[in-house]
Design an enzyme around this catalytic site. Structure first.
Site, PDB file in Angstrom:
ATOM      1  N   ASP A   9       0.864  -1.168   0.000  1.00 11.06           N
ATOM      2  CA  ASP A   9       0.000   0.000   0.000  1.00 11.06           C
ATOM      3  C   ASP A   9       0.908   1.227   0.000  1.00 11.06           C
ATOM      4  O   ASP A   9       2.096   1.150   0.349  1.00 11.06           O
ATOM      5  CB  ASP A   9      -0.890  -0.035   1.245  1.00 11.06           C
ATOM      6  CG  ASP A   9      -1.642   1.259   1.459  1.00 11.06           C
ATOM      7  OD1 ASP A   9      -2.397   1.655   0.554  1.00 11.06           O
ATOM      8  OD2 ASP A   9      -1.444   1.889   2.513  1.00 11.06           O
ATOM      9  N   ASP A  11      -0.171   5.176   0.813  1.00 14.41           N
ATOM     10  CA  ASP A  11      -0.371   6.202   1.831  1.00 14.41           C
ATOM     11  C   ASP A  11      -0.519   5.587   3.217  1.00 14.41           C
ATOM     12  O   ASP A  11      -1.421   4.788   3.475  1.00 14.41           O
ATOM     13  CB  ASP A  11      -1.604   7.039   1.484  1.00 14.41           C
ATOM     14  CG  ASP A  11      -1.382   7.833   0.203  1.00 14.41           C
ATOM     15  OD1 ASP A  11      -0.562   8.771   0.236  1.00 14.41           O
ATOM     16  OD2 ASP A  11      -1.985   7.499  -0.822  1.00 14.41           O
ATOM     17  N   LYS A 184      -8.324  -4.544  -4.180  1.00 14.43           N
ATOM     18  CA  LYS A 184      -6.914  -4.848  -4.393  1.00 14.43           C
ATOM     19  C   LYS A 184      -6.699  -6.347  -4.586  1.00 14.43           C
ATOM     20  O   LYS A 184      -5.852  -6.758  -5.391  1.00 14.43           O
ATOM     21  CB  LYS A 184      -6.086  -4.326  -3.217  1.00 14.43           C
ATOM     22  CG  LYS A 184      -6.045  -2.807  -3.134  1.00 14.43           C
ATOM     23  CD  LYS A 184      -5.153  -2.313  -2.008  1.00 14.43           C
ATOM     24  CE  LYS A 184      -5.136  -0.792  -1.958  1.00 14.43           C
ATOM     25  NZ  LYS A 184      -4.238  -0.259  -0.897  1.00 14.43           N
ATOM     26  N   ASP A 207      -2.073  -0.542   5.699  1.00 14.02           N
ATOM     27  CA  ASP A 207      -2.441   0.141   6.954  1.00 14.02           C
ATOM     28  C   ASP A 207      -3.928   0.465   7.056  1.00 14.02           C
ATOM     29  O   ASP A 207      -4.391   0.877   8.114  1.00 14.02           O
ATOM     30  CB  ASP A 207      -1.639   1.436   7.112  1.00 14.02           C
ATOM     31  CG  ASP A 207      -2.219   2.572   6.275  1.00 14.02           C
ATOM     32  OD1 ASP A 207      -2.430   2.382   5.055  1.00 14.02           O
ATOM     33  OD2 ASP A 207      -2.475   3.657   6.832  1.00 14.02           O
ATOM     34  N   ASN A 210      -9.053  -0.745   3.277  1.00  8.96           N
ATOM     35  CA  ASN A 210      -9.041  -1.225   1.892  1.00  8.96           C
ATOM     36  C   ASN A 210      -7.854  -2.148   1.615  1.00  8.96           C
ATOM     37  O   ASN A 210      -7.668  -2.596   0.482  1.00  8.96           O
ATOM     38  CB  ASN A 210      -9.047  -0.049   0.911  1.00  8.96           C
ATOM     39  CG  ASN A 210      -7.848   0.858   1.057  1.00  8.96           C
ATOM     40  OD1 ASN A 210      -7.264   0.991   2.130  1.00  8.96           O
ATOM     41  ND2 ASN A 210      -7.464   1.516  -0.022  1.00  8.96           N
TER      42      ASN A 210
END
Length: 257
Positions: A9, A11, A184, A207, A210
């Site tokens: 991931d 952000d 994802k 984190d 999603n």
């Protein structure tokens, strides 16, 4: 070497959850993975146009728009396109209800509805400090994902108006607007097939909510220390915060670098 591909991931994982920067330790760790022959994939809610800093590190495979658009070395290998007419009708209704919409194509645009609450949600999810450009004709483009800014009470109006549309919440104030499943994990399955790899050969770092399906799919799911509790309970291992060299720490723990 059991593991051959690692999904990150962006952000709050590759970038610091505090200020959105990428630490030198993370850049170095990712470059080492690439040098050692691992396939490294950025799996993000961002549109591809917001991934230039990751290209500079050496990443050339991207799952973007929360899984709706996947590229490898600049070529598209998976995409889910939202129907233009449905997007037009949905955009019209969202404006009437005064809810914000963001449109994910190669770039990111939004409708005319703006507020501090929307700005805060954009910062929390994409680290955007300014609103994306307004495009009232965004529905004419090839759209990979629509995101609606609305609470659960407001969503009920949309469910009645658009009974064939699915709404998948991934932030307290943002939902994916879907005609087909976008995630994802769906994108990862296609990407693993493309590379001829198995999920048992994959690792993922994340984190946010999603990222849950992504961590559940792979052999080794690693949650950042700054992740929410729901993701941490899904993960095989919880590393340090993204602002505390959490990626490097986990990669060293598992002797990957």
């Amino acid at each position: 070497m059991k593991h051959k591909i690692i999904f990150f991931d962006v952000d709050g994982t590759i970038t610091s959850y505090k200020d959105g920067t990428i630490s030198q330790s993370t850049k170095t760790a990712i470059k080492k993975l690439l040098d050692y022959g691992f396939k490294v994939v950025a799996a993000t809610g961002r549109p591809l146009s917001m991934c230039n800093e990751l290209v500079e590190i050496g990443i050339d495979t991207f799952i973007t728009a929360n899984g709706a658009y996947v590229t490898h070395q600049g070529s598209c290998i998976h995409k889910i396109v939202f129907p233009n007419e449905t997007a037009r009708l949905f955009s019209k209704f969202a404006f009437e209800q005064q809810n914000a919409l963001t449109y994910y194509s190669d770039t990111l645009h939004m409708n005319e509805v703006q507020s501090p609450k929307i700005q805060q949600a954009l910062y929390e999810t994409l680290r955007l400090q300014e609103f994306p450009p307004i495009n009232v004709e965004a529905h004419l483009n090839e759209i990979y994902l629509l995101c609606l800014f609305a609470d659960d009470v407001e969503i009920e109006k949309y469910k009645k108006q658009f009974p064939t549309i699915h709404f998948k919440r991934w932030h307290p104030y943002i939902v994916n607007v879907l005609e087909e499943d976008v995630s994802k994990s769906v994108a990862i399955k296609d990407l693993l097939d493309y590379f001829g790899l198995k999920k048992e050969e994959a690792i993922a770092f994340g984190d946010g909510e999603n990222d849950i399906d992504m961590l559940e799919l792979v052999d080794l799911g690693i949650a950042m220390g700054n992740a929410n509790e729901k993701l941490k309970s899904t993960a095989n291992f919880v590393t340090k915060d993204s602002s505390e060299d959490g990626i490097e720490w986990a990669l060293k723990k598992y002797e990957l670098i």
